[in-house]
Design a protein around this motif. Structure first.
Motif, PDB file in Angstrom:
ATOM      1  N   GLN A 243     -20.315  10.950  -1.819  1.00  0.00           N
ATOM      2  CA  GLN A 243     -18.968  10.931  -1.247  1.00  0.00           C
ATOM      3  C   GLN A 243     -18.835   9.907  -0.118  1.00  0.00           C
ATOM      4  OE1 GLN A 243     -16.186  12.313  -2.245  1.00  0.00           O
ATOM      5  NE2 GLN A 243     -17.217  13.292  -3.980  1.00  0.00           N
TER       6      GLN A 243
ATOM      7  N   GLN B  36     -19.778   6.911  -0.182  1.00  0.00           N
ATOM      8  CA  GLN B  36     -19.285   5.660  -0.760  1.00  0.00           C
ATOM      9  C   GLN B  36     -17.838   5.813  -1.225  1.00  0.00           C
ATOM     10  OE1 GLN B  36     -19.953   2.794  -4.514  1.00  0.00           O
ATOM     11  NE2 GLN B  36     -21.837   3.334  -3.507  1.00  0.00           N
ATOM     12  N   ILE B  37     -17.555   6.959  -1.828  1.00  0.00           N
ATOM     13  CA  ILE B  37     -16.195   7.153  -2.347  1.00  0.00           C
ATOM     14  C   ILE B  37     -15.177   7.177  -1.204  1.00  0.00           C
ATOM     15  CG2 ILE B  37     -14.671   8.760  -3.553  1.00  0.00           C
ATOM     16  CD1 ILE B  37     -17.088   9.683  -5.177  1.00  0.00           C
ATOM     17  N   GLN B  38     -15.499   7.907  -0.153  1.00  0.00           N
ATOM     18  CA  GLN B  38     -14.498   8.111   0.894  1.00  0.00           C
ATOM     19  C   GLN B  38     -14.582   7.102   2.031  1.00  0.00           C
ATOM     20  OE1 GLN B  38     -13.775  12.184   2.137  1.00  0.00           O
ATOM     21  NE2 GLN B  38     -14.852  12.978   0.357  1.00  0.00           N
TER      22      GLN B  38
ATOM     23  N   LEU C 129     -10.393   5.311  -6.723  1.00  0.00           N
ATOM     24  CA  LEU C 129     -11.679   5.622  -6.099  1.00  0.00           C
ATOM     25  C   LEU C 129     -12.737   4.919  -6.935  1.00  0.00           C
ATOM     26  CD1 LEU C 129     -11.215   9.496  -5.731  1.00  0.00           C
ATOM     27  CD2 LEU C 129     -10.730   7.750  -4.002  1.00  0.00           C
ATOM     28  N   TYR C 130     -13.795   4.477  -6.323  1.00  0.00           N
ATOM     29  CA  TYR C 130     -14.784   3.767  -7.133  1.00  0.00           C
ATOM     30  C   TYR C 130     -16.197   3.966  -6.604  1.00  0.00           C
ATOM     31  CZ  TYR C 130     -14.619   0.387  -3.330  1.00  0.00           C
ATOM     32  OH  TYR C 130     -14.691  -0.194  -2.087  1.00  0.00           O
ATOM     33  N   LEU C 131     -17.131   3.746  -7.476  1.00  0.00           N
ATOM     34  CA  LEU C 131     -18.544   3.726  -7.102  1.00  0.00           C
ATOM     35  C   LEU C 131     -19.176   2.474  -7.684  1.00  0.00           C
ATOM     36  CD1 LEU C 131     -19.520   7.461  -7.700  1.00  0.00           C
ATOM     37  CD2 LEU C 131     -19.519   6.268  -5.497  1.00  0.00           C
TER      38      LEU C 131
ATOM     39  N   GLN D 221     -18.216  13.478  -9.266  1.00  0.00           N
ATOM     40  CA  GLN D 221     -17.885  13.294  -7.844  1.00  0.00           C
ATOM     41  C   GLN D 221     -16.486  12.689  -7.681  1.00  0.00           C
ATOM     42  OE1 GLN D 221     -19.518  14.092  -5.079  1.00  0.00           O
ATOM     43  NE2 GLN D 221     -21.384  14.908  -5.992  1.00  0.00           N
ATOM     44  N   LEU D 222     -16.128  11.780  -8.569  1.00  0.00           N
ATOM     45  CA  LEU D 222     -14.780  11.196  -8.513  1.00  0.00           C
ATOM     46  C   LEU D 222     -13.736  12.255  -8.853  1.00  0.00           C
ATOM     47  CD1 LEU D 222     -15.564   7.786 -10.283  1.00  0.00           C
ATOM     48  CD2 LEU D 222     -15.128   8.141  -7.853  1.00  0.00           C
TER      49      LEU D 222
END
Lengths: 345, 430
Positions: A308, A310-312, B96-98, B119-120
């Motif tokens: 999270q 990285q996501i947030q 949202l990205y990874l 998680q996304l």
């Protein structure tokens, strides 16, 4: 509680507080609000049933590698080669599954044979490191590191060579196995209660073995003072080899579970650093198997939850590694400081 | 005694924890009846994409798993930009990205792409883009396990009903651009420019996609070498060297820097990049600085030539925005349905960001004369020139297309080997 116990607790808590402080400073430096960032890690780990399942999936191999290194640590051995042993477990398991997948054997039997092969593969690779140390005088750290590289090269060779997917030459891995050769998991998840159950049984067995058996006592004797143990009639090199074998077997089991339960194929880096993470867990718990399960669970939760970040907050998810490494480093430093403090006292 | 109590308590806590956590997942598994409607045709092979109309503002979160970094000057940046385009086109939408999501990525030890997609989703994403073939299996697995979440498999073929791998996946759309045309243009630019007659192709991993793209570059090179320059086709050397993945992974793949250097050090004066990163351009620039007359062609990302403009002949690139936005819009309005898209260029304007799925940008390294010839070749392609027309033999000499036969989409997509005249490994599919 005795005075020394209070001192111990004080140093350990102090180390945790300092680790958290440094992590917080790093978060601030990276532009992330610390409290919200910690909250995001927690929600990333426990915010949904899927995420909790994912923690349990990563907990399983970590428990196994931690169990393995607890044994070698008890025997005074730094089994850095555990990554390679896990990889060999994955290779052996893949090999058996590939060889038997088109036979008439029951799938359950093939899975069991594959997992057993993984156990043997890991043990053999560990035996190599043990033999290098025992008979060749090669320090197990260097021998293990070298064997890790060899295992990676072997995996790459197999994935790009004889085991490549038809028509494909890619590090993405070998052809996934048919679903019938997957370790049974809960519906719509990769969580295998078999994998989890085996891992828990192993760590419990290791706990009791190290705590209350002659075998465990002798291993510890070898680890504490090899010469003294030898003089007391303990066959030291045999016990060292045994520690390597058992650790390799658990690592191999972990690799086999990655193949049969998580990835369903062999791929480069299949060990995913679980071996090194297991070393960190073992060091953090001061080699006491009692704490292995909860601390490994904590590490697994941090691994999952930190995605999270990285996501947030656009922070690299490797931040989880920073937190874990800091924790271990500071607890070790705290232990050193505690010993000096007690000596002076 | 106290230790025993503590031991038992901890073990009990562990077991309780496991038992409680292992309960049935309740939030993400939907009944089969919740599958999105399937009114849209299951296979859409579009020649060009229509402009996407702006839709009514609505809160809509979508996620993207990127195989590389969002600023890699390549594939991942192109798909990331496609996501930004969706944000522009659908008011109130948020991406949202990874990054660095691939098998065994050290960024996510032990985590699979589908776990990362979880998680996304936990942050509210209703649509997930899996941006690489490396996640192909994971995309399908995730789609099946999460029927309420929409999935886009970039470059996948699971939902191609006429494809070899068709699998029912009601909540999945697969999208790819017809990059073959742009690779032909790249191959032509290389052939027009080379002075040694030796062209190198810096290949990623080997699969259907990369075989057909390398082969398309070869077909373009061969055509311009023989038909435009009037030279003997047998005098053209076209060599493919694969590194093993879309970008360099130290210790796992071959090093693309060394592969590019090796080309330039062995008489190859033009290297066509087929990987997601810019090593071919960087090394060509270095070689030029050292006094060699060499050039390179970039890949994936529109402004990629900016890395080394002087030696760059051009870049075939993806323009994912229109297809992504059109698909995301169906997720917003509830008309999302399983389909496969292999979208072509907008021949009327190759660089229109709102229409074509692929494009080609000429580089400063291309001479004016060759630029004119290349324009003429592009015009021929736009007018219907199809280089995937027989006679074409496979690398091992097997006849693939007889004289005059035009390849079907399946024959192009699933090209089993490189073509006769090309050097390099094919890894034939069985």
């Amino acid at each position: 509680m005795k005075k020394n116990s209070w001192i111990n607790v004080g140093f350990q808590v102090g180390a945790l507080v300092v680790a958290l402080l440094i992590t917080t400073l790093l978060l601030v430096a990276a532009g992330a609000p610390p409290l919200k960032a910690y909250a995001s890690i927690i929600s990333g780990a426990f915010g949904s049933s899927n995420n909790i399942e994912n923690i349990l999936i990563t907990w399983s191999p970590l428990l196994l590698t931690t169990a393995g290194v607890l044994i070698t640590f008890s025997a005074g051995l730094w089994n850095i080669g555990i990554e390679g042993q896990m990889t060999l477990g994955a290779i052996f398991a893949t090999g058996v599954l590939r060889a038997l997948q088109n036979t008439q054997l029951p799938p359950a039997l093939i899975i069991i044979l594959g997992i057993l092969a993984g156990v043997i593969g890991g043990a053999l690779w560990a035996a190599l490191a043990g033999a290098l140390k025992t008979f060749g005088g090669v320090n197990e750290i260097f021998g293990g590191l070298g064997l890790n590289f060899v295992s990676t090269a072997l995996t790459i060779y197999l994935v790009f060579g004889p085991w490549k997917r038809p028509g494909v030459g890619s590090m993405s891995g070998t052809q996934p196995f048919d679903e019938k050769l997957w370790l049974p998991s809960l519906p719509h998840t990769e969580l295998s209660l078999w994998a989890l159950g085996i891992s828990l049984l192993v760590i419990i067995a290791v706990y009791f073995m190290l705590r209350g058996t002659h075998l465990g006592l002798r291993l510890k004797a070898v680890g504490k003072n090899s010469k003294a143990a030898f003089l007391m009639g303990v066959p030291t090199w045999q016990y060292s080899m045994f520690a390597f074998l058992l650790c390799g077997a658990f690592a191999g089991l972990s690799g086999a579970i990655q193949v049969t339960s998580v990835y369903h194929r062999l791929l480069p880096n299949i060990s995913n650093g679980y071996g090194f993470l297991g070393l960190l867990v073992a060091m953090l718990i001061n080699y006491q198997a009692l704490w292995a399960a909860p601390i490994a669970f904590f590490f697994a939760a941090v691994n999952i939850g930190s995605v999270q970040l990285q996501i947030q907050y656009k922070l690299d998810s490797s931040f989880a590694g920073v937190l874990q490494d800091l924790l271990v480093l500071l607890v070790l430093l705290g232990e050193g400081a505690r010993q000096r403090f007690i000596k002076k006292g | 005694m106290r230790k025993n109590v503590l031991t038992i308590a901890l073990l009990a806590m562990t077991i309780v924890l496991v038992l409680t956590a292992c309960g049935p997942a309740a939030t993400t598994v939907a009944p089969a009846t919740s599958v999105p409607p399937t009114s849209v045709p299951s296979t859409q092979v579009a020649a060009t994409l229509p402009p996407v109309p702006t839709v009514t503002p609505a809160p809509f979160i979508f996620g993207m798993l990127l195989v590389g970094a969002k600023n890699d000057n390549g594939w991942s940046q192109a798909t990331y930009d496609g996501g930004l385009y969706v944000e522009q086109q659908i008011a109130g939408s948020k991406m949202l990205y990874l990054e660095n999501v691939y098998s065994g990525s050290p960024s996510y030890p032990g985590l699979t792409a589908s776990q990362l997609a979880d998680q996304l989703v936990s942050q509210g994403a209703k649509l997930i883009f899996f941006n690489s073939d490396d996640m192909k299996d994971e995309a399908l697995k995730f789609a099946n396990a999460n029927p309420k979440i929409y999935v886009v498999g970039v470059s996948d073929d699971w939902t191609w009903k006429d494809g070899k791998n068709y699998t029912v996946s009601a909540n999945q759309v697969d999208i790819m651009g017809r990059m073959e045309y742009m690779k032909m243009i790249a191959g032509c630019a290389a052939a027009l420019t080379t002075q040694t007659g030796k062209i190198g192709f810096l290949g990623p991993l080997i699969n259907d996609e990369t075989r057909r793209l390398a082969a398309s570059a070869y077909l373009g090179a061969k055509y311009c070498w023989s038909q435009v320059l009037g030279k003997d086709a047998t005098k053209l050397t076209f060599t493919v060297t694969w590194i093993g993945f879309w970008f360099n992974i130290p210790g796992v793949t071959a090093d693309p820097t060394q592969v590019a250097d090796n080309f330039f050090n062995t008489g190859y004066d033009v290297v066509i990049s087929g990987i997601d990163t810019t090593e071919a351009l960087v090394e060509a620039e270095k070689a030029k600085t050292a006094g060699k007359a060499v050039w390179a062609l970039a890949y994936d990302y529109k402004t990629n030539c900016g890395v080394a403009p002087d030696i760059c002949l051009g870049v075939p690139y993806f323009n994912w925005g229109p297809a992504f936005a059109a698909t995301a819009k169906t997720a917003v309005d509830g008309t999302f349905a399983e389909n496969f898209q292999w979208n072509g260029p907008d021949w009327t304007n190759l660089s229109n960001p709102d229409t074509g799925a692929v494009g080609f940008a000429k580089g400063q390294g291309l001479s004016a004369d060759n630029g004119t010839k290349l324009d003429a070749f592009i015009a021929q392609l736009a007018a219907g020139l199809n280089l995937w027309t027989g006679p074409i033999n496979l690398q091992d000499g097997t006849a693939y297309l007889t004289a005059g036969t035009v390849a079907t989409d399946q024959q192009i997509w699933y090209l089993p080997q490189l073509l006769e005249g090309m050097e390099g490994a094919s890894v034939p599919s069985k």
